[in-house]
Write a protein that holds these residues in place. Structure first.
Motif, short mmCIF file in Angstrom:
data_model
loop_
_atom_site.label_atom_id
_atom_site.label_comp_id
_atom_site.label_asym_id
_atom_site.label_seq_id
_atom_site.Cartn_x
_atom_site.Cartn_y
_atom_site.Cartn_z
N ASP A 19 0.83 -1.21 0.00
CA ASP A 19 0.00 0.00 0.00
C ASP A 19 0.86 1.26 0.00
O ASP A 19 0.52 2.25 -0.66
N TYR A 28 2.19 1.73 -3.46
CA TYR A 28 1.12 2.22 -4.34
C TYR A 28 0.93 3.73 -4.15
O TYR A 28 0.84 4.49 -5.12
N ALA A 29 0.89 4.17 -2.89
CA ALA A 29 0.72 5.60 -2.62
C ALA A 29 1.89 6.41 -3.16
O ALA A 29 1.70 7.48 -3.75
N GLY A 52 3.86 5.47 -5.63
CA GLY A 52 3.83 5.38 -7.09
C GLY A 52 2.92 6.42 -7.70
O GLY A 52 3.20 6.95 -8.79
N ARG A 53 1.85 6.76 -7.03
CA ARG A 53 0.95 7.80 -7.52
C ARG A 53 1.60 9.18 -7.46
O ARG A 53 1.19 10.09 -8.17
N ALA A 97 9.03 5.72 -5.25
CA ALA A 97 8.33 4.47 -4.99
C ALA A 97 9.20 3.26 -5.30
O ALA A 97 9.23 2.29 -4.53
N SER A 143 3.05 -3.09 -7.29
CA SER A 143 2.30 -2.07 -6.57
C SER A 143 2.74 -0.67 -6.98
O SER A 143 1.92 0.25 -7.10
N GLY A 178 0.44 2.13 -8.91
CA GLY A 178 0.34 3.52 -8.46
C GLY A 178 0.57 4.50 -9.59
O GLY A 178 -0.15 5.51 -9.72
N ARG A 194 -5.04 -4.08 -10.31
CA ARG A 194 -5.12 -4.13 -8.85
C ARG A 194 -5.57 -5.50 -8.36
O ARG A 194 -5.05 -6.03 -7.37
#
Length: 408
Positions: free
Chosen positions: A85, A88-89, A91-92, A98, A260, A264, A306
């Motif tokens: 998680d 993923y955060a 990566g955004r 990331a 992940s 992201g 996902r």
């Protein structure tokens, strides 16, 4: 008392006696705070091809570098899903940040699982929590390319001391890391596949730069090539053979966390495409722009990506303590193909988002630009070549049976 003993003793804290067990929500809040810093500097990191120092400092400030370390060693015993998680955060927000975090946590996972019971590695993990160290990974050499299951450089050992000289075509963020975890041939007369994993701290080695990192994307990972010249104690070798570490921890953790990160990046691209579509429709009195159908495709593709990662994570967590199941051909095939499938699905998702946003997404300037995301995600199929992975699992495909029903 060794230097490491003294440093740990000088900085020791009693974080092992946590009065609470961190929740996934708590990790998420801390990840969001670090991701906000990463996002603020992402454009500059990409433009200048520089290490994302601000984002890594933010991760350290949130205590996120050591969350996988067991509570008995001062960590928070975070499950792999919580770390995914965080990836993923991040990566955004910033792909380079990331990926650095994912590679660091992959090495931490290897030390946590396979270094337990080793006094040196337990002290290292405790120090990791105290100082929030950043560990780099060195598994790629000039002769082997992306074949991480073969090493050219061999460890030399005498009187309890070891030395290693390794020509590494890539050591991501090597110059900025506090230590490096590297593979090597067990001895000069061992075959290339008889490998060990060794943890060196910065005071143990020198880096001589032999290759730069001027790339299309993932520019902030600063994955230059170096000659690594290291010396240390024999106890710095992780006790278990790398073959076991690779199958049971290295590959599953890396592929889940890398995927992940890519999810992201894809999510950020879809978010920009959605914002463009809403803005364009509003300006056109509710009429959707021509590329709106591609947004539907991007949304569906992201959902599939996902789900793919979530399924692989559940499968891994279900057998995490079963060495035989982890080493089994069916699981190894599945977890290797996760990397292939996730990377190609992520590329397709970002491409759909780009087409949904049209020229606004294609531009490098403007609030709807998807150029950085596309350049970053294009690294995913070539980071350990998908073709190499497909070739490596071909035998498994030949031996596998065909399920008799959908439930099998």
């Amino acid at each position: 008392m060794t230097v490491l003993d003294m440093r740990v003793a000088g900085a020791r804290r009693r974080a092992t006696d946590l009065p609470w067990r961190p929740s996934r929500a708590d990790f998420g809040q801390r990840a969001a705070a670090a991701a906000a810093v990463a996002a603020a500097h992402a454009e500059a990191v990409d433009r200048d091809g520089r290490f994302p120092a601000e984002a890594i400092d933010a991760l350290r400030a949130q205590g996120l570098m050591s969350i996988m370390v067991p509570a008995t060693l001062g960590g928070e015993a975070a499950p792999l899903g919580a770390v995914a998680d965080v990836c993923y955060a991040l990566g955004r927000a910033c792909a380079s940040t990331a990926m650095i975090y994912a590679m660091h946590q992959t090495k931490v996972a290897c030390l946590v699982r396979h270094g337990r019971g080793s006094p040196y590695h337990e002290r290292l993990l405790r120090r990791l929590g105290i100082q929030q160290l950043l560990l780099a990974s060195s598994t790629t050499e000039g002769n082997g390319g992306g074949n991480v299951r073969a090493s050219a450089a061999a460890v030399a050992e005498a009187d309890g001391r070891i030395t290693l000289r390794r020509e590494a075509t890539v050591i991501s963020y090597g110059a900025e890391a506090d230590g490096v975890v590297t593979t090597a041939r067990r001895s000069a007369d061992a075959p290339a596949s008889d490998q060990v994993l060794i943890a060196f701290l910065k005071e143990d080695y020198l880096l001589e730069r032999i290759q730069g990192w001027e790339t299309l994307g993932m520019r902030g990972t600063c994955s230059a090539g170096f000659v690594l010249t290291a010396a240390g104690e024999a106890e710095q070798i992780v006790p278990e053979p790398y073959e076991t570490i690779h199958a049971r921890t290295m590959t599953p953790t890396a592929h889940v966390l890398w995927s992940s990160v890519w999810a992201g990046i894809a999510a950020a691209a879809v978010e920009r495409a959605r914002a463009f579509t809403r803005t364009a429709a509003r300006k056109a009195g509710g009429q959707l722009p021509p590329g709106a159908a591609h947004l539907t495709e991007a949304n569906a593709s992201l959902a599939t990506l996902r789900a793919l990662i979530a399924a692989a994570l559940r499968r891994y967590e279900a057998i995490a303590n079963d060495g035989r199941a982890l080493s089994a051909l069916d699981f190894q095939t599945e977890i290797n193909l996760l990397k292939v499938d996730a990377s190609e699905r992520a590329v397709a998702t970002v491409m759909s988002a780009m087409r949904a946003a049209g020229l606004a997404g294609y531009r490098n300037d403007g609030e709807f630009s998807i150029g950085r995301h596309l350049r970053d995600i294009l690294s995913s199929p070539v980071m350990i070549s998908n073709d190499r992975i497909r070739a490596s699992v071909a035998t498994g495909a030949l031996m596998a049976g065909t399920p008799a029903s959908l439930a099998d």
